[in-house]
Design a protein around this motif. Structure first.
Motif, mmCIF file in Angstrom:
data_model
loop_
_atom_site.group_PDB
_atom_site.id
_atom_site.type_symbol
_atom_site.label_atom_id
_atom_site.label_comp_id
_atom_site.label_asym_id
_atom_site.label_seq_id
_atom_site.Cartn_x
_atom_site.Cartn_y
_atom_site.Cartn_z
ATOM 1 N N VAL A 17 -6.280 0.583 -5.827
ATOM 2 C CA VAL A 17 -4.841 0.308 -5.982
ATOM 3 C C VAL A 17 -4.517 -0.903 -5.123
ATOM 4 O O VAL A 17 -4.772 -0.912 -3.912
ATOM 5 C CB VAL A 17 -3.995 1.527 -5.556
ATOM 6 C CG1 VAL A 17 -2.506 1.166 -5.546
ATOM 7 C CG2 VAL A 17 -4.248 2.703 -6.480
ATOM 8 N N GLY A 18 -3.958 -1.943 -5.734
ATOM 9 C CA GLY A 18 -3.708 -3.191 -5.034
ATOM 10 C C GLY A 18 -2.424 -3.183 -4.228
ATOM 11 O O GLY A 18 -1.568 -2.293 -4.373
ATOM 12 N N ASN A 19 -2.273 -4.215 -3.384
ATOM 13 C CA ASN A 19 -1.070 -4.334 -2.570
ATOM 14 C C ASN A 19 0.188 -4.486 -3.416
ATOM 15 O O ASN A 19 1.266 -4.014 -3.037
ATOM 16 C CB ASN A 19 -1.192 -5.541 -1.629
ATOM 17 C CG ASN A 19 -1.941 -5.193 -0.354
ATOM 18 O OD1 ASN A 19 -2.015 -4.038 0.047
ATOM 19 N ND2 ASN A 19 -2.507 -6.199 0.288
ATOM 20 N N ASP A 20 0.065 -5.140 -4.590
ATOM 21 C CA ASP A 20 1.248 -5.321 -5.426
ATOM 22 C C ASP A 20 1.763 -3.980 -5.935
ATOM 23 O O ASP A 20 2.970 -3.716 -5.934
ATOM 24 C CB ASP A 20 0.945 -6.270 -6.591
ATOM 25 C CG ASP A 20 -0.310 -5.894 -7.363
ATOM 26 O OD1 ASP A 20 -1.032 -4.969 -6.945
ATOM 27 O OD2 ASP A 20 -0.568 -6.533 -8.410
ATOM 28 N N GLN A 21 0.843 -3.115 -6.352
ATOM 29 C CA GLN A 21 1.257 -1.806 -6.845
ATOM 30 C C GLN A 21 1.753 -0.910 -5.712
ATOM 31 O O GLN A 21 2.747 -0.190 -5.860
ATOM 32 C CB GLN A 21 0.102 -1.137 -7.590
ATOM 33 C CG GLN A 21 -0.232 -1.850 -8.899
ATOM 34 C CD GLN A 21 -1.449 -1.272 -9.584
ATOM 35 O OE1 GLN A 21 -2.481 -1.051 -8.961
ATOM 36 N NE2 GLN A 21 -1.336 -1.026 -10.882
ATOM 37 N N MET A 22 1.100 -0.984 -4.546
ATOM 38 C CA MET A 22 1.556 -0.159 -3.421
ATOM 39 C C MET A 22 2.891 -0.662 -2.897
ATOM 40 O O MET A 22 3.711 0.131 -2.417
ATOM 41 C CB MET A 22 0.504 -0.155 -2.310
ATOM 42 C CG MET A 22 0.640 1.026 -1.361
ATOM 43 S SD MET A 22 0.431 2.604 -2.261
ATOM 44 C CE MET A 22 0.467 3.760 -0.891
#
Length: 431
Positions: free
Chosen positions: A37-42
């Motif tokens: 899970v990437g920083n953009d989604q988190m």
């Protein structure tokens, strides 16, 4: 491998006000830690949590998942009970320095994993590194030996504790989600529970120099963290304490160490002594030491003996001179009056601009920089009296520090009665 959940589905559900299951939260934290899970989604999830909040069970699950992302410390082999304190941070908040040795002088172990300052709030490790030779980084074996022999440890947390929180903490800072209570509470408590202490006292600040601001939000944060600790089997309570004005008479690093030693010697400003004593009583009570006469351990030198042992154990010289500034600037009263307000945030920013704090995590601090206060709210001053002294290693820093102090202090005519708020407003305990 087919993933158990779709992160976009989880973001949408939280965005629309729904709750995430235990399994979904475990998966999300695990996959975020691993990089799936990437920083953009988190970041999107953090904003959804900021706007929609979380239920108590969700916050508990988030905290547990962050704990499970790393290692847990275990103090069960010690011959004494453990108790710790966490402050949400403020201006002039040096309480950990006299508090840890004071509590340890009663035969209780205090494993205090502390941090560094960022922005207008100071960091405990930065203060202690003013002491020549003192080191913040200890191995687990060194920590255990020191807890057994001296009783007090103040050191940096290892990288293995709650690594998921470290990633999320950095993300919150750049996405405008720092103030989300579920994220603050799970961040603080995941580290403290992973630390393994048996009892924990939370010093939750409110007021202008605090992280939370309003008393109501600080109360909500305290309640959330006490519930999290209780659910995890930790004996926990919280004190809501006032941070409208700076704590004590020093703001910085070396000067706060000096003031802490004054408290350990039986002196020091009344507010620092009051809060140190209140938190010590609370920590000892939770650790099973009832009706402790903490004032006698300050007056009798037991706490000072423990302080010296703690400093020496971590490589420091308790008798070495502390750093002194290259430049100082006195600010004096322009008229007679009574101090009615002393804005903590403004003074914190001024000390930061002098070099006592850092704008980025990698920046160094100037240990001799800071502010010495000569007056507090309620004090009467005459024209020409010293109000405060600014310290820096570069005189060019005084101008911007003074700018941040414009309008930071209010005065009333001499003779005006100033009603000061209580330093400790409330106690929050387990339901």
């Amino acid at each position: 491998m087919t993933e158990a959940f779709d992160v976009v589905d989880l973001i949408r559900r939280k965005r629309d006000g729904g709750a995430l299951s235990t399994e979904e939260i475990d998966w999300l934290v695990s996959r975020y830690t691993s990089g799936y899970v990437g920083n953009d989604q988190m970041a999107a999830m953090a904003m959804a949590i900021f706007i929609r909040g979380m239920e108590r069970r969700e916050i508990h699950d988030l905290t547990s998942a962050m704990i499970a992302s790393g290692e847990r410390m275990d103090f069960s082999s010690l011959s004494k009970a453990t108790t710790d304190k966490h402050s949400t941070g403020g201006v002039g908040d040096k309480i950990t320095l006299p508090l840890a040795p004071l509590v340890a002088s009663f035969g209780v172990a205090v494993p205090q994993l502390s941090g560094r300052g960022l922005g207008h709030t100071g960091g405990t490790l930065d203060k202690l590194e003013s002491i020549p030779g003192w080191r913040a980084n200890l191995t687990n074996d060194e920590m255990m030996r020191q807890l057994e022999d001296v009783g007090a440890v103040i050191c940096a947390a290892g990288s293995g504790l709650a690594p998921a929180d470290k990633k999320l903490y950095a993300l919150r800072d750049i996405t405008g989600t720092v103030e989300a209570i579920p994220l603050i509470a799970s961040s603080i408590m995941s580290k403290k529970i992973a630390e393994g202490t048996g009892a924990l006292v939370l010093d939750v600040k409110y007021g202008s120099g605090s992280f939370m601001g309003a008393l109501e939000r600080s109360r909500e944060l305290a309640r959330t963290m006490v519930d999290l600790g209780t659910d995890a089997g930790v004996n926990v309570s919280a004190l809501l304490t006032n941070m409208d004005a700076p704590l004590g008479l020093t703001i910085g690093n070396a000067n706060e160490v000096r003031e802490s030693v004054e408290v350990l010697a039986g002196g020091g400003p009344a507010d620092v002594v009051e809060l140190t004593v209140a938190l010590a009583r609370e920590m000892l009570e939770l650790a099973g030491v009832h009706d402790a006469d903490v004032e006698s351990h300050l007056a009798g030198g037991q706490a000072m003996d423990t302080w010296r042992g703690f400093v020496i154990a971590q490589g420091g010289d308790p008798d070495a001179p502390l750093p002194t500034p290259a430049e100082s600037l006195e600010v004096r009263a322009e008229a007679d009056g009574v101090v009615t307000r002393q804005d903590a945030y403004s003074f914190g920013v001024a000390a930061w601009r002098l070099g006592a704090g850092r704008a980025r995590a990698q920046d160094p601090v100037v240990h001799a920089a800071g502010i010495d206060l000569a007056v507090k709210p309620g004090d009467t001053v005459r024209r020409g009296d010293l109000l405060w002294t600014l310290h820096a290693n570069d005189a060019a820093k005084f101008e911007r520090a003074l700018e941040s102090l414009e309008g930071a202090v209010d005065f009333a005519p001499v003779g005006t009665e100033v009603e000061l708020p209580p330093l400790v407003a409330e106690r929050v305990s387990a339901n």
